[in-house]
Design an enzyme around this catalytic site. Structure first.
Site, short mmCIF file in Angstrom:
data_model
loop_
_atom_site.label_atom_id
_atom_site.label_comp_id
_atom_site.label_asym_id
_atom_site.label_seq_id
_atom_site.Cartn_x
_atom_site.Cartn_y
_atom_site.Cartn_z
N GLY A 28 0.80 -1.26 0.11
CA GLY A 28 -0.05 0.11 0.00
C GLY A 28 0.79 1.25 0.03
O GLY A 28 2.08 1.23 -0.34
N GLU A 53 3.83 -2.79 3.40
CA GLU A 53 4.03 -4.05 2.50
C GLU A 53 4.14 -5.22 3.11
O GLU A 53 4.37 -5.40 4.56
CB GLU A 53 5.14 -3.61 1.72
CG GLU A 53 6.57 -3.82 2.45
CD GLU A 53 7.70 -3.99 1.44
OE1 GLU A 53 7.67 -3.92 0.29
OE2 GLU A 53 8.73 -3.90 2.08
N VAL A 54 3.39 -6.29 2.75
CA VAL A 54 3.35 -7.65 3.12
C VAL A 54 4.20 -8.51 2.08
O VAL A 54 4.27 -8.36 0.93
CB VAL A 54 2.27 -8.35 3.33
CG1 VAL A 54 2.22 -9.79 3.55
CG2 VAL A 54 1.36 -7.41 4.22
N ASP A 93 -14.19 -3.18 11.27
CA ASP A 93 -14.07 -3.51 9.85
C ASP A 93 -14.25 -4.89 9.08
O ASP A 93 -13.74 -5.33 8.19
CB ASP A 93 -12.64 -3.07 9.10
CG ASP A 93 -12.56 -2.38 7.75
OD1 ASP A 93 -13.63 -2.28 7.15
OD2 ASP A 93 -11.61 -2.52 6.94
#
Length: 598
Positions: free
Chosen positions: A48, A52-53, A165
């Site tokens: 994003g 990060e992943v 969410d």
């Protein structure tokens, strides 16, 4: 997605499931290739704006994990605090449906990271967005997964954590039946003024605290209190979001629209009954009512806990349906059916079809309820005031079939007429035989055309030919000898014709009397030769057909009796057969109906 505006990390980057995406596999992570003393980084899974992943291998244990870390080399204290808060919240929730956090630390550049379980599967959003149904994900399987999600969320609630969410994108269905609740980045810790330092001691002055009035979550799944930015959001907000997810599973479409429109409808309220939105999906009534309660506008009216919501779904899956609800729905349907019929009894416009459907539904929902069976029987057995168009069409088709049978009976009768043609030719004036033959042939042709082509031809013309033929017969055998029997049989056949409209009884009576009275009156007036003489000693038949030797006359009389009686018996037998068949159908239908309602 419009989450908390203070969140510096794209929420998609928290998804450790994107390793199968081709674009993700081709990406390279930024920064060092080794994190800590044990994790060797692989391909980037997702990224994003600020995070990060990355897939990684835990060399110490020998397993694949997912590493989430900050992307920016100089994150602000607010960003770091929010990142660490997410890791600690998720790490404290040790539950099979919540991805575990293995380690929290900083890389060689000082950026925080945390290692978590690497997942494989598909999100619920991907399953629901597919155009064609997937046999692997039946409604029962999705409901079982939903019940597990409810338990995981309830577990978080007991630990003082509200997800805030919940949505199909954050529910992962594993390849071997696992279910995971993802993305705890905007979770709220109850009793804490939304402080993001993770120690639970926020004093309200923390620069990274979420401001009161900020809407946190995803439009379309946020509760009304989330949309309004209430500071006292609690576990019932997650219940609302879970209700939205359940609605989407049952209805096949979201409860609210996306974007700002979803925030507006959440505040204003919508009908959260999936059976109303998608009547063709056969939504069970207990789950329909459960959705309505879970998505109540006022949180005090909602299902009390996520556990109760999941338990109710599990009870449905276990076959323990809400009997009280079904009985209540049955009574409602029965009341509507009775009301509709009452309007009809008062002469007001009424929908009998709707009354029948409501009575049938009441019987299906509660077979023990007194009333719907009897009401259904009444609707079926009592004819409506106005004949439905479908019934009229059925009667027209049945009339066409009956017309063929009718024509075949007539053909049998004309065999008898043709058998007497030699007698008429030998015993009457030359002109009579020709007229007799022509009328018999035309009437026979009419009946043959009707029987073979299954269509009607003018019935009145056919009747006129027949009664004119009887007038000829009366001149051969006299109007009082055999003609009356023929006139009665012909009138009966004419009245029974299913396509004869208007006033068949009156017309048949007038033509029949005319075929007998007119020839006799013409004889009295001397226009036609006299066939009978009446004096004080009785009636003397002097008809041409009866003049001759005794043997011939007797044969003629007996033959006329046999022919007339035979035609009458055939007509009566066919009428009796049809009536018996009709009565049998009625009694069979009544018997079947009694089996249904008793």
């Amino acid at each position: 997605m419009p989450d908390d505006p203070a969140d510096p990390t794209d929420r998609e980057s928290a998804d450790p499931t994107a390793a199968d995406r081709p674009a993700a596999r081709a990406a390279r992570p930024s920064g060092p290739r080794v994190v800590g003393a044990r994790f060797h980084l692989g391909e980037q899974i997702g990224a994003g704006g600020m995070g990060e992943v990355v897939s990684a291998r835990d060399e110490q244990i020998g397993r694949e994990v997912a590493i989430k870390r900050m992307r920016t080399s100089e994150p602000s204290e607010r960003q770091v605090a929010r990142f660490l808060r997410e890791a600690r919240v998720q790490g404290q929730l040790e539950h099979p449906a919540i991805p575990p956090v293995h380690e929290l630390g900083r890389d060689s550049e000082g950026r925080p990271y945390f290692a978590m379980k690497k997942l494989a599967g598909v999100t619920l959003a991907d399953v629901l967005d597919r155009d064609a149904p997937d046999d692997r994900f039946t409604r029962q399987r999705l409901l079982r997964a939903f019940a597990e999600v409810c338990l995981a969320v309830e577990f978080a609630h007991t630990r003082g954590v509200v997800h805030r969410d919940l949505k199909p994108d954050n529910i992962l269905l594993g390849e071997f039946g696992e279910v995971y609740v993802l993305d705890w980045g905007v979770a709220k810790i109850l009793g804490v003024a939304d402080s993001l330092d993770g120690d639970g001691r926020g004093d309200g002055t923390d620069p990274v605290a979420t401001a009161a009035g900020a809407a946190i979550g995803t439009p379309g799944y946020m509760s009304p209190e989330q949309v309004q930015g209430d500071a006292d959001v609690d576990a019932r907000s997650d219940v609302y979001s879970l209700g939205c997810v359940l609605f989407e599973i049952l209805a096949g479409e979201p409860l609210h629209p996306r974007g700002r429109a979803g925030m507006i409808t959440a505040i204003e309220g919508v009908v959260a009954a999936p059976a109303t939105r998608a009547p063709d999906r056969d939504v069970p009534p207990e789950l329909d009512e459960l959705c309505v309660r879970a998505c109540a506008l006022v949180r005090g009216d909602r299902v009390a806990t996520a556990r109760e919501l999941g338990d109710r779904v599990q009870q449905y899956l276990d076959g323990d349906r809400d009997v009280a609800l079904r009985r209540g729905l049955a009574r409602d349907h029965l009341a509507r059916a009775r009301g509709e019929l009452a309007r009809g009894d008062r002469g007001e416009p009424a929908d009998r079809n709707a009354a029948m459907r409501d009575a049938a539904r009441a019987l299906a929902l509660d077979a023990t309820l007194a009333g719907p069976g009897e009401l259904l029987a009444r609707i079926i057995l009592e004819p409506p005031r106005d004949t439905p168009p479908e019934v009229t069409a059925d009667m027209e088709r049945e009339a066409a079939d009956s017309l063929v049978t009718h024509a075949r009976i007539i053909l049998v009768g004309y065999v008898g007429y043709l058998a007497f043609l030699p007698v008429v030719a030998m015993r009457s004036a030359p002109g009579y035989a020709a007229i007799y033959a022509a009328l018999t042939v035309m009437s026979t042709a009419w009946a043959w055309l009707v029987a073979t082509r299954r269509r009607s031809y003018p019935v009145l013309g056919f009747g006129a030919m027949n009664f004119l033929l009887i007038g000829v017969v009366s001149q051969v055998f006299s109007p009082i000898a055999f003609a009356p029997a023929l006139a009665a049989i012909t009138a009966t056949i004419l009245v029974l014709n299913p396509t004869f409209r208007g006033r068949p009884r009156t017309i048949a009576l007038v033509l029949g009397l005319g075929s007998l009275a007119v020839p006799w009156l013409l004889e009295v007036l001397g226009v036609l030769p006299q066939t009978a003489a009446i004096d004080d000693t009785g009636v003397h038949l002097i008809a041409p057909g009866l003049v001759g030797g005794a043997v011939v006359t007797c044969v003629t009389i007996i033959g006329s009796f046999v022919a007339t009686l035979g035609v009458g018996v055939v007509v009566a037998y066919r009428i009796r057969t049809k009536e018996t068949e009709a009565r049998l159908r009625v009694h069979l239908q009544a018997w079947q109906l009694r089996q249904l309602v008793t």
